[in-house]
Scaffold this motif. Structure first.
Motif, mmCIF file in Angstrom:
data_model
loop_
_atom_site.group_PDB
_atom_site.id
_atom_site.type_symbol
_atom_site.label_atom_id
_atom_site.label_comp_id
_atom_site.label_asym_id
_atom_site.label_seq_id
_atom_site.Cartn_x
_atom_site.Cartn_y
_atom_site.Cartn_z
ATOM 1 N N GLY A 140 24.934 42.460 4.123
ATOM 2 C CA GLY A 140 25.384 43.176 5.317
ATOM 3 C C GLY A 140 25.491 42.226 6.491
ATOM 4 N N ASP A 141 25.806 42.778 7.660
ATOM 5 C CA ASP A 141 25.966 41.938 8.848
ATOM 6 C C ASP A 141 24.649 41.272 9.220
ATOM 7 O OD1 ASP A 141 25.380 44.814 9.728
ATOM 8 O OD2 ASP A 141 24.988 43.702 11.558
ATOM 9 N N GLU A 152 27.589 47.056 2.734
ATOM 10 C CA GLU A 152 28.547 46.092 3.287
ATOM 11 C C GLU A 152 28.409 44.717 2.641
ATOM 12 O OE1 GLU A 152 30.844 47.170 5.302
ATOM 13 O OE2 GLU A 152 29.927 49.166 5.392
ATOM 14 N N THR A 174 28.934 41.329 0.764
ATOM 15 C CA THR A 174 30.166 40.552 0.657
ATOM 16 C C THR A 174 29.860 39.114 0.285
ATOM 17 O OG1 THR A 174 32.236 40.032 1.815
ATOM 18 C CG2 THR A 174 30.220 39.862 3.091
ATOM 19 N N ARG A 196 26.879 47.903 -3.265
ATOM 20 C CA ARG A 196 27.631 48.771 -2.361
ATOM 21 C C ARG A 196 27.372 50.249 -2.599
ATOM 22 N NH1 ARG A 196 33.090 45.005 -2.829
ATOM 23 N NH2 ARG A 196 32.437 43.449 -1.279
#
Length: 334
Positions: free
Chosen positions: A169-170, A295, A297, A288
């Motif tokens: 995630g972020d 999120e 990635t 996910r």
């Protein structure tokens, strides 16, 4: 009971018993919680993982959590990164004289709620009260035991050229949140810590493959520091794609104003995962499906070039070396 914690609460007498019964026992109650000197627990079958963490975050309450939630998440996540299902926790409190009893209740309630979410049991603990000024509010130390998943071996030394690097995630939200909660920069923005337990995310990976080389939680020093540690342990290079690194707009804005690098800001609910290329899609799909990692990635790959270094492909396609972490980053973020 008193409105604040007093030295008598740490003296071992009636007030200590009241504190334990009315705060900790009330919130932590489960079949394995003991009032004796040590918990007697069923032995797991097979190897176990064990870890200990100390938490001294300032401030103790922040958007998205508090020191209690953080203490459970931090220890549970360290177990999860070894592929271990968290089973038991112990916790030790050092509380400053005068600490508000209401806030202590909130901390204990957060710990209980987070432990329940994971399915881990708090089984024993200790309480000490320090004089005014000897401790900043409350410090917590937690020790965790987990049962290793069959066939799983993860380590920072297992990364191989060709592997993909995933973040879940972020990044940088916890460090940014603590910084803004602590300092008066006059910056008005909505940043909330990513503090979260991550066993469900790890379990989702292990349900589809046990062929995962590295799982790390990016706490102190953030993703950048974790990647440098992996590069050193495995003697590989790591190449990142700057365009692929997820950073919330609010965090990016704060970093731009203060001259900070999001890769070096702490996370408390993000994993760095190094996985073989052929497992990447199945790992991403599994992650996910979990709220804490929806999120997830790919941000880069492991290379044989530049062993021990992390390089960055910038937005305009240039290659640069990510500066190695050094000096004091943000103090007391966990």
């Amino acid at each position: 009971m008193n409105q604040t914690v007093t030295l008598a609460h740490g003296a071992g007498g009636r007030q200590t018993s009241e504190l334990i019964d009315q705060v900790f026992k009330t919130h932590f109650s489960n079949p394995d919680l003991t009032a004796d000197d040590a918990a007697v627990l069923p032995a797991p079958t097979g190897p176990i993982a064990m870890t200990t963490d100390g938490f001294i975050v300032s401030p103790a309450f922040f958007p998205g959590g508090n020191i209690g939630k953080l203490s459970v998440c931090g220890t549970v996540n360290d177990l999860a990164c070894m592929g271990a299902k968290p089973l038991y926790l112990s916790c030790a409190f050092v509380i400053e004289e005068g600490f508000p009893m209401e806030q202590l209740e909130q901390i204990a309630a957060s710990m209980a709620a987070t432990a329940s979410e994971v399915g881990v049991r708090i089984v024993s603990g200790d309480t000490k009260v320090a004089g005014k000024g000897q401790v900043d509010g409350v410090f917590i130390t937690t020790t965790g035991i987990g049962q290793l998943t069959d066939g799983v071996r993860t380590s920072g030394a297992f990364a191989k050229p060709g592997d993909r690097v995933i973040v879940t995630g972020d990044i940088g939200r916890h460090g940014c949140t603590i910084l803004l909660a602590r300092e008066d920069f006059g910056i008005e923005t909505d940043v909330t810590s990513d503090c979260a337990p991550l066993w469900q995310a790890v379990r989702s990976i292990l349900d589809v493959t046990t062929d995962v080389h590295v799982i790390r939680d990016a706490t102190r020093g953030g993703v950048g520091t974790v990647l440098y540690e992996i590069a050193a342990q495995s003697q590989v290079g790591i190449r990142l794609d700057a365009n692929a690194i997820p950073v919330a707009d609010s965090v990016r804005g704060v970093c731009g104003m203060l001259g900070l690098e999001p890769l070096y800001l702490a996370c408390e609910g993000r994993l760095v995962i190094v996985t073989p290329t052929e497992q990447t899609d199945s790992v991403l799909n599994a992650l996910r499906r979990i709220p804490a990692s929806r999120e997830a990635t790919v941000i880069g790959e492991i290379t044989a070039d530049h062993p021990g270094y992390v390089t960055l492909t910038t937005a305009i396609g240039a290659q640069t070396i990510l500066p190695a972490p050094g000096g004091e980053l943000l103090p007391r973020i966990c």
